[in-house]
Design an enzyme around this catalytic site. Structure first.
Site, short mmCIF file in Angstrom:
data_model
loop_
_atom_site.label_atom_id
_atom_site.label_comp_id
_atom_site.label_asym_id
_atom_site.label_seq_id
_atom_site.Cartn_x
_atom_site.Cartn_y
_atom_site.Cartn_z
N GLU A 168 -2.64 51.29 74.75
CA GLU A 168 -4.08 51.42 74.48
C GLU A 168 -4.40 51.07 73.03
O GLU A 168 -5.38 50.38 72.74
CB GLU A 168 -4.53 52.86 74.78
CG GLU A 168 -4.28 53.32 76.21
CD GLU A 168 -2.97 54.06 76.38
OE1 GLU A 168 -2.95 55.05 77.11
OE2 GLU A 168 -1.96 53.63 75.76
N CYS A 170 -3.59 58.77 72.10
CA CYS A 170 -4.36 57.58 72.49
C CYS A 170 -5.82 57.92 72.77
O CYS A 170 -6.71 57.07 72.57
CB CYS A 170 -3.73 56.93 73.71
SG CYS A 170 -2.17 56.09 73.34
N ALA A 191 25.24 44.69 97.95
CA ALA A 191 25.14 43.30 98.36
C ALA A 191 26.15 43.07 99.47
O ALA A 191 27.36 43.21 99.25
CB ALA A 191 25.41 42.37 97.18
N THR A 242 36.24 48.88 92.24
CA THR A 242 35.43 47.68 92.01
C THR A 242 35.90 46.96 90.75
O THR A 242 35.95 45.73 90.71
CB THR A 242 33.94 48.06 91.89
OG1 THR A 242 33.50 48.61 93.13
CG2 THR A 242 33.09 46.86 91.54
N ASP A 258 37.13 43.24 91.37
CA ASP A 258 36.18 42.18 90.96
C ASP A 258 36.15 41.90 89.47
O ASP A 258 35.65 40.86 89.05
CB ASP A 258 34.77 42.56 91.41
CG ASP A 258 34.65 42.69 92.92
OD1 ASP A 258 35.49 42.10 93.63
OD2 ASP A 258 33.72 43.38 93.39
N LEU A 314 29.26 43.76 84.20
CA LEU A 314 28.19 44.77 84.31
C LEU A 314 27.22 44.71 83.14
O LEU A 314 26.75 45.74 82.64
CB LEU A 314 28.79 46.18 84.43
CG LEU A 314 29.73 46.41 85.63
CD1 LEU A 314 30.24 47.84 85.62
CD2 LEU A 314 29.05 46.09 86.94
N ARG A 321 22.70 39.38 81.67
CA ARG A 321 22.95 38.05 81.14
C ARG A 321 21.90 37.02 81.57
O ARG A 321 21.54 36.16 80.80
CB ARG A 321 24.34 37.55 81.59
CG ARG A 321 25.49 38.40 81.11
CD ARG A 321 26.84 37.81 81.47
NE ARG A 321 27.01 37.59 82.90
CZ ARG A 321 27.33 38.54 83.77
NH1 ARG A 321 27.49 39.79 83.36
NH2 ARG A 321 27.48 38.27 85.05
N GLY A 349 31.82 50.88 94.47
CA GLY A 349 31.97 50.32 95.81
C GLY A 349 31.59 51.29 96.90
O GLY A 349 30.83 52.24 96.70
#
Length: 363
Positions: free
Chosen positions: A54, A86, A156, A198, A202, A206, A209, A295
């Site tokens: 504001e 405000c 996913a 995980t 993998d 994390l 990017r 996971g």
């Protein structure tokens, strides 16, 4: 008139999103000054401790704010914090009418801002695009009421609910558009959490990017100290916290600390880090939100205890199959349908070739 109110409020919401990742634990707020049906100035809360939306919009409007309408997605504050109230700025500017989407649940504000404005003779209209405004600031709303992190679970998976083949191959189940959205979610949350399995399988970074934004705290659940010393999450791009139990060997903890990671030992539950205790500990140190990225065992530990506040379910258009393939949610599973977690679906989106289903625990 309602259509016009919604048009300008949508702009306020768009502006508010620009502060995503930078304002926590403060809310996301955008403001639009309108006069004669036209926008004369805009502003948003860009960073924690910085001027509120504001104040920015009114400063840019200058004398044009007198007699104008002010659209803001959250009730203006009525107390001193890092910045002045405000409502004082709005009253001094001579604004004629204030349109807000939702009230601020902060006990220091809740209704007080509206009362102050009305007492000064300013008309206040409430509830314009309220549902959208509440979703935008759901992390803040949860935090201000509970002082516990808002937990989002991102999965996913293939169309048959697998996150990897029986050999562990998982790159990539979803496409670049879905992965970009994940980076946006990382920016939105204060922390990103995975289990050590995980990390081993993998070796994820994390980090944020693919979109601009601050880096989240990276959290690894590692009850026994199995994290590889060469894991990318131990590199210095973003801070890392390893949550463990008394079962981690002291020499492993010493090496993790030498590499710059923070280590916290927490009580165990069924031989693993008690995620409920972790959430309590994170809340005490001011972490307002966590994006859980796997996971399957971690997902089950949170789902089974009712700790997930929001689901982001990404589906790639493929079938993996196989009884030994890795399921999106592991654990023992619910024994009957009555006890299953049901999801109230709020949105279904197409992201390139993939689907994203967003929802909340029903009831």
């Amino acid at each position: 008139m309602l259509e016009e109110h919604e048009r300008f409020m949508r702009r306020a919401l768009e502006l508010a999103r620009r502060g995503e990742g930078y304002t926590r634990p403060n809310p996301l707020v955008g403001a639009v000054v309108v006069k004669g049906g036209k926008i004369v100035a805009e502003g948003y809360h860009a960073r924690y401790g910085g001027p509120h939306a504001e104040a920015v919009a009114l400063e840019r409007a200058g004398k044009a704010a007198e007699g104008a309408d002010l659209y803001v997605n959250l009730e203006p504050c009525a107390h001193w914090g890092k910045t002045p109230p405000c409502v004082d700025r709005i009253i001094a500017a001579g604004v004629k009418r204030v349109i807000i989407a939702t009230r601020d649940p902060n006990p220091l504000v809740n209704g007080k801002g509206v009362e102050r404005l009305r007492a000064a003779g300013i008309q206040v209209i409430e509830g314009v695009l309220e549902a959208e405004a509440r979703e935008l600031n759901e992390i803040f709303f949860h935090w201000i009421r509970t002082k516990r992190p808002f937990v989002s679970l991102k999965l996913a998976m293939s169309l048959d609910g697998k996150i990897a083949t029986k050999t562990g191959d998982s790159r990539w189940i979803t496409g670049p558009e879905a992965r970009r959205r994940v980076h946006e979610l990382r920016r939105r949350h204060a922390a990103v959490l995975v289990g050590v399995n995980t990390v081993i399988a993998d070796d994820p970074e994390l980090t944020v990017r693919e979109v601009p934004g601050p880096q989240p705290l990276r959290i690894v659940l590692d009850s026994r100290g199995r994290i590889p010393p060469t894991a990318k999450v131990l590199e210095g791009v973003a801070p890392t916290l390893v949550a463990t139990t008394a079962a981690m060997p002291p020499e492993v903890e010493e090496e993790l600390r030498r590499q710059g990671a923070e280590v916290v030992r927490l009580p165990a539950r069924d031989g693993r880090v008690d995620v409920g205790e972790l959430l309590r500990w994170l809340g005490e140190r001011g972490t307002d939100s966590i994006l859980v990225e796997g996971g399957g065992e971690v997902a089950w530990s949170l789902i089974s205890r009712g700790l997930v506040g929001k689901f982001y379910l990404f589906y790639g258009p493929l079938i993996i199959g196989g009884r030994d393939a890795v399921p999106a949610v592991g654990g023992e599973g619910f024994p009957d349908l009555v006890g299953c977690v049901r999801i109230s679906i709020s949105r279904v989106e197409r992201l390139g070739r993939d689907l994203l289903i967003t929802g909340y625990p029903a009831g």
